[in-house]
Design an enzyme around this catalytic site. Structure first.
Site, PDB file in Angstrom:
ATOM      1  N   LYS A 113       0.812  -1.215   0.000  1.00  0.00           N
ATOM      2  CA  LYS A 113       0.000   0.000   0.000  1.00  0.00           C
ATOM      3  C   LYS A 113       0.849   1.270   0.000  1.00  0.00           C
ATOM      4  CE  LYS A 113      -3.965  -2.149   2.251  1.00  0.00           C
ATOM      5  NZ  LYS A 113      -4.886  -2.079   3.405  1.00  0.00           N
ATOM      6  N   GLU A 199      -1.185   6.096   8.948  1.00  0.00           N
ATOM      7  CA  GLU A 199      -1.681   7.079   7.987  1.00  0.00           C
ATOM      8  C   GLU A 199      -2.394   8.189   8.748  1.00  0.00           C
ATOM      9  OE1 GLU A 199      -3.503   5.885   4.001  1.00  0.00           O
ATOM     10  OE2 GLU A 199      -5.280   6.475   5.140  1.00  0.00           O
ATOM     11  N   ARG A 291     -10.747  -5.843  -7.383  1.00  0.00           N
ATOM     12  CA  ARG A 291     -11.755  -6.904  -7.322  1.00  0.00           C
ATOM     13  C   ARG A 291     -13.137  -6.270  -7.299  1.00  0.00           C
ATOM     14  NH1 ARG A 291     -13.475  -6.315  -2.086  1.00  0.00           N
ATOM     15  NH2 ARG A 291     -11.933  -5.547  -0.582  1.00  0.00           N
TER      16      ARG A 291
END
Length: 492
Positions: A113, A199, A291
């Site tokens: 990520k 984050e 997905r």
């Protein structure tokens, strides 16, 4: 087009894929563990094969072995853990079995990520602010130093995987290490990688996701956007398309950024590009999910595009066959995630047998589920049991319809979050469309009952009183033993 597809999943998404295959004349092969032998996807599929052991739904090796044994052309993993497993997709590719979804090269790129965020930022796209690197669970001092640099509040996230497992908000340094321990454990259990990253959190923001479809001939289109700000344990509880609270200029800017990100990673198949929109209205890329997503129903209602069908066509090498201008967005849809859990007792999962399962109906109401009266909610799997989505020509019409549909929905035998969903769709912030990610932190279960709830409570109390009165032991009144009736019938 494929002739035979293995549905490498369970639950309502497996039912969804089986139905799409049968609509297209493709044989669908189901798999099941002992707890799922009588499951709906097993009953509907053309073939069904037992998995060797409990937990093999998450085993790439077990799924590939079944695919090779039964001779399928392709595998559809839905949105389970293996849907983003690069090793599984690569092994299928090497064995000559197609996987419905982006290829292993794309999965390898987006699995990390931090690298994904850096690549997007290098392309000139605003992103959220992550830590400079990922951390192992035992790097407490380094994590505290990085957290101080970023500033609180912050979000702890799993470095690998994209299902929200291990994601937690932290508000101060005192609780950071305890949260990291939980997040690392969840990441290891679900992704096989205990590393986490930090984050910067954006309070009072909105979580906006843009589903995209890309064929293998260079065409990529977006399918509008959804608001997924109402969450519980990083799972979207309610989704809405189009997102309220943003204007058309913001909407179009987010769409174009999503297309740019999808092109950057060469998306071929279905994917979702996710953003955080801050209180100033600026959007920041945060993640890409390669997905189909749980909430895809909301998008299908406003576009009338069958996402699973498009996935199958793209994986078979067919072009999309339409441009962005031909994608029509119409009306408003609201999605609700129905879980077998008890919100009033710490969201405790509630497995067991369903004794009554009555779904809502009427125009523009859709329910995707594996459940039916007499079926079991298993112990070992996610608590998601059904997905409700409604559509309306306007948001007002859609709100009335979702309110009515939730009132009609009845599930007995297990506890569900239907009561909480009814509270949310009647909450002032939700009705006005002004909700943010902070709205999920409010304790709606402590909200005073509405007039509708009070009416229901009164009805339940009356029925309980009647049932109790009927269950009393019979007794003969004293007057019947006094002989008065003999005196009344005596002849003078």
């Amino acid at each position: 087009m494929f002739k035979k597809i293995l549905v490498a999943n369970r639950g309502e998404i497996a039912v969804r894929i089986v139905r799409a295959c049968r609509d297209m004349g493709i044989a669908a092969v189901a798999v099941y563990e002992p707890d799922d032998m009588g499951a709906l996807h097993v009953r509907l599929a053309d073939e069904a094969h037992a998995l060797p052991a409990q937990g093999d739904y998450r085993s790439p090796e077990a799924m590939l072995a079944v695919a090779l044994r039964v001779g399928v052309d392709a595998v559809h993993p839905g949105y389970g853990i293996i849907s983003e497993h690069p090793g599984f997709v690569r092994a299928c590719e090497e064995a000559g079995v197609a996987v419905i979804g982006p290829g292993s090269a794309v999965l390898e790129q987006v699995r990390n990520k931090i690298d994904t965020l850096e690549r997007v930022r290098a392309a000139g796209i605003p992103t959220t602010r992550p830590s400079s690197r990922s951390f192992a669970p035992d790097e407490g001092e380094a994590m505290l130093a990085e957290a101080t640099r970023i500033g609180f509040p912050l979000v702890v996230k799993a470095h690998a995987g994209g299902h929200g497992r291990g994601t937690h908000v932290v508000y101060d340094s005192d609780t950071l290490l305890a949260v990291v321990k939980r997040s690392s454990g969840a990441a290891q259990a679900f992704y096989g990688d205990a590393h986490i990253y930090l984050e910067a959190a954006m309070p009072a923001s909105r979580y906006i996701e843009v589903p995209v479809l890309g064929d293998c001939h260079g065409t990529i289109v977006h399918l509008g956007e959804r608001d997924g700000s109402i969450q519980r344990n990083t799972r979207k509880v309610i989704g809405e398309s189009p997102a309220p609270g943003i204007d058309q200029a913001q909407r179009e800017a987010i769409w174009q950024t999503a297309i740019q990100v999808a092109r950057l990673f060469g998306i071929c198949g279905a994917a979702t590009v996710e953003f955080v929109v801050d209180s100033a209205g600026q959007h920041h890329f945060t993640e890409i999910k390669p997905r189909i997503q749980v909430e895809h129903l909301a998008t299908e209602m406003v576009t009338r595009i069958d996402t699973v069908r498009e996935q199958l066509r793209i994986a078979a090498g067919e072009p999309l066959g339409y441009s962005q201008e031909q994608v029509r967005l119409s009306g408003v849809s609201i999605f609700c995630r129905i879980n077998a859990e008890d919100p009033w007792h710490g969201y405790m999962p509630s497995p067991g047998q369903i004794t009554c399962f009555r779904i809502p109906g009427g125009p523009n109401v859709r329910v995707d589920t594996y459940a039916y009266s007499g079926s079991e909610v298993p112990v070992h799997y996610d608590s998601l049991m059904a997905k409700l989505v409604v559509w309306g020509t306007s948001r007002e019409e859609c709100l009335h319809r979702v309110h009515r549909a939730l009132q009609e929905f009845q599930i007995n035998g297990v506890q569900t979050n239907l009561g909480l969903l009814r509270l949310i769709v009647n909450d002032e912030e939700f009705v006005s469309g002004s909700y943010t990610t902070d709205s999920s932190q409010r304790h709606l279960i402590d909200t005073p009952p509405s007039d509708d709830n009070l009416s229901d409570i009164a009805a339940v109390a009356a029925l309980a009183f009647l049932a109790r009165a009927r269950s009393a032991s019979p007794a003969t009144p004293p007057a019947f033993t006094s002989g008065w009736y003999r005196e009344s019938r005596r002849i003078p």
